[in-house]
Design a protein around this motif. Structure first.
Motif, PDB file in Angstrom:
ATOM      1  N   ALA A  12      80.748 -27.809 151.619  1.00  0.00           N
ATOM      2  CA  ALA A  12      80.209 -29.007 151.299  1.00  0.00           C
ATOM      3  C   ALA A  12      78.539 -29.407 151.634  1.00  0.00           C
ATOM      4  CB  ALA A  12      81.563 -30.219 151.586  1.00  0.00           C
ATOM      5  N   PRO A  13      78.008 -29.675 150.988  1.00  0.00           N
ATOM      6  CA  PRO A  13      76.304 -30.061 151.254  1.00  0.00           C
ATOM      7  C   PRO A  13      76.843 -30.989 152.093  1.00  0.00           C
ATOM      8  CG  PRO A  13      76.959 -28.835 148.623  1.00  0.00           C
ATOM      9  CD  PRO A  13      78.083 -29.730 149.057  1.00  0.00           C
ATOM     10  N   VAL A  14      74.942 -30.911 152.804  1.00  0.00           N
ATOM     11  CA  VAL A  14      74.731 -31.625 154.507  1.00  0.00           C
ATOM     12  C   VAL A  14      73.373 -32.264 153.769  1.00  0.00           C
ATOM     13  CG1 VAL A  14      74.677 -32.041 156.348  1.00  0.00           C
ATOM     14  CG2 VAL A  14      76.068 -30.553 155.821  1.00  0.00           C
ATOM     15  N   LEU A  15      73.670 -34.111 153.385  1.00  0.00           N
ATOM     16  CA  LEU A  15      71.834 -34.278 153.038  1.00  0.00           C
ATOM     17  C   LEU A  15      71.462 -34.442 154.395  1.00  0.00           C
ATOM     18  CD1 LEU A  15      72.970 -36.552 149.994  1.00  0.00           C
ATOM     19  CD2 LEU A  15      72.289 -33.975 150.147  1.00  0.00           C
ATOM     20  N   LEU A  16      70.684 -33.640 154.606  1.00  0.00           N
ATOM     21  CA  LEU A  16      69.485 -33.587 155.589  1.00  0.00           C
ATOM     22  C   LEU A  16      68.063 -34.481 155.904  1.00  0.00           C
ATOM     23  CD1 LEU A  16      69.627 -29.697 156.108  1.00  0.00           C
ATOM     24  CD2 LEU A  16      71.088 -31.307 157.166  1.00  0.00           C
ATOM     25  N   ARG A 119      69.376 -26.508 158.082  1.00  0.00           N
ATOM     26  CA  ARG A 119      70.149 -26.452 159.139  1.00  0.00           C
ATOM     27  C   ARG A 119      71.183 -25.747 159.573  1.00  0.00           C
ATOM     28  NH1 ARG A 119      72.478 -32.152 161.179  1.00  0.00           N
ATOM     29  NH2 ARG A 119      74.913 -31.154 160.818  1.00  0.00           N
ATOM     30  N   ILE A 120      71.674 -25.465 160.422  1.00  0.00           N
ATOM     31  CA  ILE A 120      72.950 -24.552 160.450  1.00  0.00           C
ATOM     32  C   ILE A 120      73.847 -25.688 160.083  1.00  0.00           C
ATOM     33  CG2 ILE A 120      74.342 -22.617 161.438  1.00  0.00           C
ATOM     34  CD1 ILE A 120      71.635 -21.516 160.381  1.00  0.00           C
ATOM     35  N   ALA A 121      75.223 -25.409 159.554  1.00  0.00           N
ATOM     36  CA  ALA A 121      75.807 -26.425 159.234  1.00  0.00           C
ATOM     37  C   ALA A 121      77.682 -26.357 160.139  1.00  0.00           C
ATOM     38  CB  ALA A 121      76.340 -27.044 158.059  1.00  0.00           C
ATOM     39  N   PRO A 122      78.387 -26.301 160.317  1.00  0.00           N
ATOM     40  CA  PRO A 122      79.252 -25.659 161.221  1.00  0.00           C
ATOM     41  C   PRO A 122      80.630 -25.331 159.613  1.00  0.00           C
ATOM     42  CG  PRO A 122      79.037 -28.374 161.864  1.00  0.00           C
ATOM     43  CD  PRO A 122      78.594 -27.886 160.579  1.00  0.00           C
ATOM     44  N   SER A 123      80.739 -23.994 160.301  1.00  0.00           N
ATOM     45  CA  SER A 123      80.819 -22.859 159.025  1.00  0.00           C
ATOM     46  C   SER A 123      82.958 -23.743 159.570  1.00  0.00           C
ATOM     47  CB  SER A 123      81.049 -21.644 159.553  1.00  0.00           C
ATOM     48  OG  SER A 123      80.975 -21.232 160.195  1.00  0.00           O
ATOM     49  N   GLY A 124      83.462 -23.084 161.204  1.00  0.00           N
ATOM     50  CA  GLY A 124      85.199 -23.114 161.476  1.00  0.00           C
ATOM     51  C   GLY A 124      85.204 -21.965 161.546  1.00  0.00           C
ATOM     52  N   THR A 128      81.026 -16.592 160.007  1.00  0.00           N
ATOM     53  CA  THR A 128      80.885 -17.363 158.383  1.00  0.00           C
ATOM     54  C   THR A 128      79.647 -17.875 159.332  1.00  0.00           C
ATOM     55  OG1 THR A 128      82.060 -17.102 157.641  1.00  0.00           O
ATOM     56  CG2 THR A 128      81.230 -18.754 157.080  1.00  0.00           C
ATOM     57  N   VAL A 129      78.119 -18.191 158.455  1.00  0.00           N
ATOM     58  CA  VAL A 129      77.130 -18.819 158.705  1.00  0.00           C
ATOM     59  C   VAL A 129      76.265 -19.933 157.064  1.00  0.00           C
ATOM     60  CG1 VAL A 129      74.651 -19.055 159.540  1.00  0.00           C
ATOM     61  CG2 VAL A 129      76.266 -16.922 160.857  1.00  0.00           C
ATOM     62  N   LEU A 130      77.133 -21.006 157.290  1.00  0.00           N
ATOM     63  CA  LEU A 130      76.233 -21.639 156.595  1.00  0.00           C
ATOM     64  C   LEU A 130      75.259 -22.365 156.958  1.00  0.00           C
ATOM     65  CD1 LEU A 130      80.155 -23.878 156.064  1.00  0.00           C
ATOM     66  CD2 LEU A 130      79.109 -21.520 154.815  1.00  0.00           C
ATOM     67  N   LEU A 131      73.934 -21.960 155.700  1.00  0.00           N
ATOM     68  CA  LEU A 131      72.525 -22.832 155.585  1.00  0.00           C
ATOM     69  C   LEU A 131      73.153 -23.903 154.784  1.00  0.00           C
ATOM     70  CD1 LEU A 131      69.627 -22.546 156.764  1.00  0.00           C
ATOM     71  CD2 LEU A 131      69.859 -21.446 154.477  1.00  0.00           C
ATOM     72  N   ALA A 132      72.750 -25.603 155.520  1.00  0.00           N
ATOM     73  CA  ALA A 132      72.582 -26.194 154.599  1.00  0.00           C
ATOM     74  C   ALA A 132      71.361 -27.084 154.039  1.00  0.00           C
ATOM     75  CB  ALA A 132      73.038 -27.477 154.951  1.00  0.00           C
ATOM     76  N   GLY A 133      71.069 -27.692 153.285  1.00  0.00           N
ATOM     77  CA  GLY A 133      69.501 -27.512 153.067  1.00  0.00           C
ATOM     78  C   GLY A 133      68.480 -28.644 152.252  1.00  0.00           C
TER      79      GLY A 133
END
Length: 202
Positions: A12-16, A119-124, A128-133
């Motif tokens: 899920a995208p993260v709004l920053l 920013r880096i978001a939790p991936s579990g 896996t690295v998640l980038l949310a922007g």
């Protein structure tokens, strides 16, 4: 027709509101993005209604990208370095957006500093690295969450796995990539397209 990046678009995208201080993974993502000059892959796209389409992706910096959909789908999405264009051959319709006003600018603009608005978001998963922007000054452009898999053979040690785009109308589209190939020759002719509109209406 709704733009398919909300038709072209693993979490899920993260709004920053603002990006935090750079983390080691954020620096690694920046290095990975800068290390990819060209890329080809197969993609599977799932939109907000659950419709699934497949096709091939070609990417070349700066600003060039092509989503060639499966046979029988009359859509084409092309970035030519200046604008992102969606062509719907079934209705002879062409829509264009400046590259910088789409979330995909994060992937195809080599001058983007992701540490400023992502920013880096939790991936579990540690692999896996998640980038949310999101551009805090232009939330109307939507947001994007990009997934990378750790891979020693990929640029910067991270292989682009796919992304999710959330547009201004909260329509979510997810793209998953398979068979990626990095920094392979791609001719600029791949980013040309045939205009279906009658002469004089361009």
């Amino acid at each position: 027709m709704r733009f398919p990046l909300a038709a072209v678009a693993l979490a899920a995208p993260v709004l920053l509101a603002a990006a935090p201080a750079p983390s080691p993974d954020l620096a690694a993502v920046q290095a990975s993005l800068k290390g990819v000059q060209t890329m080809t892959a197969d993609f599977t796209q799932t939109d907000a209604r659950g419709q699934v389409l497949t096709g091939t992706l070609q990417l070349k910096k700066p600003g060039k990208i092509r989503f060639q959909y499966q046979k029988g789908v009359p859509l084409l999405v092309v970035g030519d370095g200046h604008a992102l264009t969606m062509i719907d051959y079934s209705v002879k319709q062409v829509s264009r957006w400046p590259i910088g006003s789409t979330p995909l600018a994060l992937l195809i603009d080599p001058d983007k500093d992701v540490t400023r608005y992502a920013r880096i978001a939790p991936s579990g998963s540690p692999d896996t690295v998640l980038l949310a922007g999101q551009d805090a000054k232009h939330r109307e452009y939507g947001s994007i969450t990009v997934a990378f898999q750790r891979s020693a053979s990929a640029p910067g040690g991270l292989s682009l796995e796919g992304w999710t785009v959330l547009d201004a109308q909260n329509n979510r589209t997810t793209v998953r990539l398979t068979n990626p190939r990095f920094n392979v020759p791609i001719d600029d002719s791949a980013f040309r397209w045939t205009d279906p509109r009658p002469a004089g209406r361009h």
